[in-house]
Motif scaffolding. Structure first.
Motif, PDB file in Angstrom:
ATOM      1  N   TRP A   1      -2.535  13.567  -3.501  1.00  0.00           N
ATOM      2  CA  TRP A   1      -2.592  14.937  -4.006  1.00  0.00           C
ATOM      3  C   TRP A   1      -1.223  15.605  -4.044  1.00  0.00           C
ATOM      4  N   GLY A   2      -0.193  14.808  -4.374  1.00  0.00           N
ATOM      5  CA  GLY A   2       1.142  15.367  -4.535  1.00  0.00           C
ATOM      6  C   GLY A   2       1.924  15.566  -3.257  1.00  0.00           C
ATOM      7  N   LEU A   3       1.435  15.025  -2.124  1.00  0.00           N
ATOM      8  CA  LEU A   3       2.135  15.214  -0.848  1.00  0.00           C
ATOM      9  C   LEU A   3       3.431  14.420  -0.789  1.00  0.00           C
ATOM     10  N   PHE A   4       3.405  13.174  -1.252  1.00  0.00           N
ATOM     11  CA  PHE A   4       4.573  12.305  -1.128  1.00  0.00           C
ATOM     12  C   PHE A   4       5.339  12.222  -2.444  1.00  0.00           C
ATOM     13  N   GLY A   5       6.603  11.861  -2.336  1.00  0.00           N
ATOM     14  CA  GLY A   5       7.463  11.751  -3.514  1.00  0.00           C
ATOM     15  C   GLY A   5       8.728  12.572  -3.319  1.00  0.00           C
ATOM     16  N   TRP A   6       9.574  12.527  -4.319  1.00  0.00           N
ATOM     17  CA  TRP A   6      10.837  13.254  -4.247  1.00  0.00           C
ATOM     18  C   TRP A   6      10.544  14.754  -4.161  1.00  0.00           C
ATOM     19  N   PRO A   7      11.303  15.544  -3.357  1.00  0.00           N
ATOM     20  CA  PRO A   7      12.421  15.143  -2.491  1.00  0.00           C
ATOM     21  C   PRO A   7      12.024  14.942  -1.027  1.00  0.00           C
ATOM     22  N   GLY A   8      10.782  14.525  -0.771  1.00  0.00           N
ATOM     23  CA  GLY A   8      10.298  14.301   0.585  1.00  0.00           C
ATOM     24  C   GLY A   8       9.103  15.190   0.890  1.00  0.00           C
ATOM     25  N   ALA A   9       8.220  14.699   1.778  1.00  0.00           N
ATOM     26  CA  ALA A   9       6.962  15.396   2.040  1.00  0.00           C
ATOM     27  C   ALA A   9       7.181  16.819   2.561  1.00  0.00           C
ATOM     28  N   LEU A  10       8.062  16.984   3.553  1.00  0.00           N
ATOM     29  CA  LEU A  10       8.257  18.314   4.120  1.00  0.00           C
ATOM     30  C   LEU A  10       8.822  19.290   3.092  1.00  0.00           C
TER      31      LEU A  10
ATOM     32  N   VAL B   1       4.842   7.938  11.344  1.00  0.00           N
ATOM     33  CA  VAL B   1       3.822   8.879  10.891  1.00  0.00           C
ATOM     34  C   VAL B   1       3.965   9.061   9.390  1.00  0.00           C
ATOM     35  N   PRO B   2       2.913   8.854   8.593  1.00  0.00           N
ATOM     36  CA  PRO B   2       1.566   8.467   8.975  1.00  0.00           C
ATOM     37  C   PRO B   2       1.257   6.992   8.758  1.00  0.00           C
ATOM     38  N   SER B   3       2.250   6.180   8.352  1.00  0.00           N
ATOM     39  CA  SER B   3       1.940   4.799   7.972  1.00  0.00           C
ATOM     40  C   SER B   3       1.372   3.989   9.134  1.00  0.00           C
ATOM     41  N   PHE B   4       1.940   4.182  10.339  1.00  0.00           N
ATOM     42  CA  PHE B   4       1.353   3.527  11.509  1.00  0.00           C
ATOM     43  C   PHE B   4       0.264   4.395  12.139  1.00  0.00           C
ATOM     44  N   TRP B   5       0.626   5.595  12.485  1.00  0.00           N
ATOM     45  CA  TRP B   5      -0.340   6.499  13.121  1.00  0.00           C
ATOM     46  C   TRP B   5      -0.600   7.678  12.194  1.00  0.00           C
TER      47      TRP B   5
ATOM     48  N   PHE C   1       0.869  -1.171   0.000  1.00  0.00           N
ATOM     49  CA  PHE C   1       0.000   0.000   0.000  1.00  0.00           C
ATOM     50  C   PHE C   1       0.912   1.229   0.000  1.00  0.00           C
ATOM     51  N   VAL C   2       1.000   1.892  -1.143  1.00  0.00           N
ATOM     52  CA  VAL C   2       1.990   2.958  -1.328  1.00  0.00           C
ATOM     53  C   VAL C   2       1.384   4.110  -2.114  1.00  0.00           C
ATOM     54  N   PRO C   3       2.041   5.281  -2.109  1.00  0.00           N
ATOM     55  CA  PRO C   3       1.545   6.411  -2.905  1.00  0.00           C
ATOM     56  C   PRO C   3       1.408   6.056  -4.372  1.00  0.00           C
ATOM     57  N   ASP C   4       0.523   6.747  -5.057  1.00  0.00           N
ATOM     58  CA  ASP C   4       0.074   6.304  -6.372  1.00  0.00           C
ATOM     59  C   ASP C   4       1.043   6.539  -7.518  1.00  0.00           C
TER      60      ASP C   4
ATOM     61  N   ALA D   1      -0.413  19.425   2.002  1.00  0.00           N
ATOM     62  CA  ALA D   1      -0.638  18.679   3.243  1.00  0.00           C
ATOM     63  C   ALA D   1      -2.038  18.097   3.290  1.00  0.00           C
ATOM     64  N   LEU D   2      -2.979  18.699   2.570  1.00  0.00           N
ATOM     65  CA  LEU D   2      -4.337  18.156   2.532  1.00  0.00           C
ATOM     66  C   LEU D   2      -4.362  16.753   1.932  1.00  0.00           C
ATOM     67  N   GLY D   3      -3.316  16.396   1.200  1.00  0.00           N
ATOM     68  CA  GLY D   3      -3.239  15.052   0.628  1.00  0.00           C
ATOM     69  C   GLY D   3      -3.176  13.960   1.670  1.00  0.00           C
ATOM     70  N   LEU D   4      -2.870  14.332   2.911  1.00  0.00           N
ATOM     71  CA  LEU D   4      -2.865  13.332   3.973  1.00  0.00           C
ATOM     72  C   LEU D   4      -4.253  12.758   4.202  1.00  0.00           C
ATOM     73  N   LEU D   5      -5.291  13.564   3.981  1.00  0.00           N
ATOM     74  CA  LEU D   5      -6.674  13.112   4.217  1.00  0.00           C
ATOM     75  C   LEU D   5      -7.055  11.953   3.297  1.00  0.00           C
ATOM     76  N   PRO D   6      -6.933  12.079   1.963  1.00  0.00           N
ATOM     77  CA  PRO D   6      -7.279  10.931   1.110  1.00  0.00           C
ATOM     78  C   PRO D   6      -6.331   9.756   1.290  1.00  0.00           C
ATOM     79  N   PHE D   7      -5.053  10.035   1.607  1.00  0.00           N
ATOM     80  CA  PHE D   7      -4.096   8.942   1.785  1.00  0.00           C
ATOM     81  C   PHE D   7      -4.514   8.060   2.959  1.00  0.00           C
ATOM     82  N   VAL D   8      -4.796   8.684   4.104  1.00  0.00           N
ATOM     83  CA  VAL D   8      -5.175   7.911   5.292  1.00  0.00           C
ATOM     84  C   VAL D   8      -6.496   7.197   5.073  1.00  0.00           C
ATOM     85  N   ALA D   9      -7.475   7.908   4.506  1.00  0.00           N
ATOM     86  CA  ALA D   9      -8.786   7.300   4.283  1.00  0.00           C
ATOM     87  C   ALA D   9      -8.688   6.112   3.334  1.00  0.00           C
ATOM     88  N   ALA D  10      -7.985   6.288   2.207  1.00  0.00           N
ATOM     89  CA  ALA D  10      -7.853   5.198   1.237  1.00  0.00           C
ATOM     90  C   ALA D  10      -7.066   4.035   1.803  1.00  0.00           C
TER      91      ALA D  10
END
Length: 399
Positions: free
Chosen positions: A98-107, A146-150, A78-81, A117-126
């Motif tokens: 929604w483009g949150l994850f990927g190179w060169p890192g989320a932050l 974070v966020p894979s476990f919590w 289960f990984v980013p799309d 950061a709103l991309g965390l919502l669909p990622f966690v829900a899906a």
């Protein structure tokens, strides 16, 4: 930083209620014969995974996945799309972000576009929906706390292994106390264990657990196990230098994402200062492998340095193998992958103290760990780099 605070606020919004997923309710319906118990159904969730065959991002997750499949387990990823084209043969489930994850890192991706950061919502829900739909599982492996476990799978109800890599522990340390307490207590639940990639991360997590021990119901179960790295077979150093068109003089490589935390500029400055001090007979080639938002600014600041940009992982390993020295000034690491790769390839390393490198250096004479790694030309890092370059020059001068 603002992007970190925004992300932590969204983590709170996505924090699931104490509901029991269907997979938890159904897990006891699985057959319990010995063959089935030996061959488990395993879910792996990660926010980093190679987007192509030669992408270095999260390659250790792919290595672990392959090892589990070869051992006879059934693995669902289960990984980013952006990852499907990398592993079409695996049971891979893409999650929107929604483009949150990927190179060169989320932050880093949040800096220019905080609304990612709103991309965390669909990622966690899906992730929660897909984990429930594809279950039941015998084990869940969550890479990054974070966020894979919590909050994704903190209450999934099966044996869960949470892999702490470094940046996630740093984020946990920066959380407000009340939010950190919730995450730490979730890690202490029954059937949940933590796998830290270095002893340093283990100690930091134990410190966090001790801070919240008074109201904890259980203790933290933690083990230390470095992430597995896969090194392809490469040609000898001299042959690689010819193939890559490298000059006869010393070659120093700096490898990593060109972002502030990696301190690429510090590594380059220390190396330039060392070259000036060493008075070598041949010109020294300094190469930076990697890309990021700081690259153009640093390229203009250091025009004599070769900036190779983002290249495939195997090609990057070829340069590391061909180099005389790898320099790393990054201090926010768990078990720095590029340092471990360089040493596996026989290339000497001068690195800032980070993670478990000090312990590794005790048994490795070619790994030089520098406390308070600075860019100063008369600093400890530049002194060691200069001495390594002189040793190389003396060796090549021998008949």
């Amino acid at each position: 930083e603002p992007q970190g605070r925004f992300l932590r606020a969204l983590l709170l919004l996505t924090d699931p209620l104490d509901c029991e997923p269907a997979s938890k309710q159904d897990r006891d319906q699985r057959p319990n014969d010995q063959a089935t118990l030996n061959a488990m159904r395993i879910a792996i969730i990660s926010t980093s995974y190679p987007a192509s065959h030669d992408d270095p991002s999260g390659h250790f997750v792919r290595t672990e996945t392959r090892a589990l499949i070869e051992a006879g387990h059934e693995v669902c990823l289960f990984v980013p799309d952006m990852a499907r084209r990398s592993e079409p043969s695996h049971d891979l489930h893409e999650l929107p972000h929604w483009g949150l994850f990927g190179w060169p890192g989320a932050l880093e991706r949040l800096r220019p576009r905080p609304l990612r950061a709103l991309g965390l919502l669909p990622f966690v829900a899906a992730a929660r929906i897909e984990l429930d739909r594809c279950g039941p599982f015998d084990r869940v492996i969550a890479h990054w706390i974070v966020p894979s476990f919590w909050p994704v799978c903190r209450d999934f109800g099966v044996e869960t292994v949470v892999v702490a890599h470094g940046s996630d522990v740093g984020e946990l340390e920066r959380m407000p106390t009340w939010l950190r307490r919730r995450v730490v207590h979730a890690l202490q639940r029954p059937r949940i264990s933590v796998r830290a990639v270095s002893q340093d991360l283990s100690l930091r997590l134990q410190t966090l657990a001790a801070e919240h021990a008074a109201d904890a119901r259980h203790t933290l179960s933690i083990a230390v196990e470095p992430a597995v790295i896969e090194i392809p077979a490469l040609a000898p150093r001299d042959q690689l230098r010819r193939e890559l068109g490298l000059p006869a003089g010393p070659v120093v490589v700096v490898v990593g994402r060109v972002v502030q935390d990696k301190r690429i500029d510090v590594a380059v400055l220390a190396t330039l200062g060392a070259v000036e001090r060493a008075h070598l007979p041949d010109a020294t080639t300094i190469l930076v492998i990697g890309d990021g938002p700081e690259r153009e600014r640093l390229r203009q600041r250091f025009p004599t340095v070769g900036w190779l940009g983002q290249i495939g992982r195997e090609q990057a390993l070829r340069y590391i193998r061909a180099a005389d020295l790898l320099v790393s000034a990054s201090e926010r690491e768990g078990a720095p992958t590029v340092v471990r790769e360089a040493r596996a390839l026989g290339t000497a390393v001068v690195a800032a103290e980070a993670g478990d490198l000090r312990n590794r250096a005790a048994d490795d004479p070619e790994l030089y760990v520098v406390e308070h790694f600075s860019a100063a030309p008369d600093g400890r890092a530049a002194t060691i780099i200069a001495e390594r370059l002189r040793c190389r020059a003396r060796k090549h001068a021998e008949p």
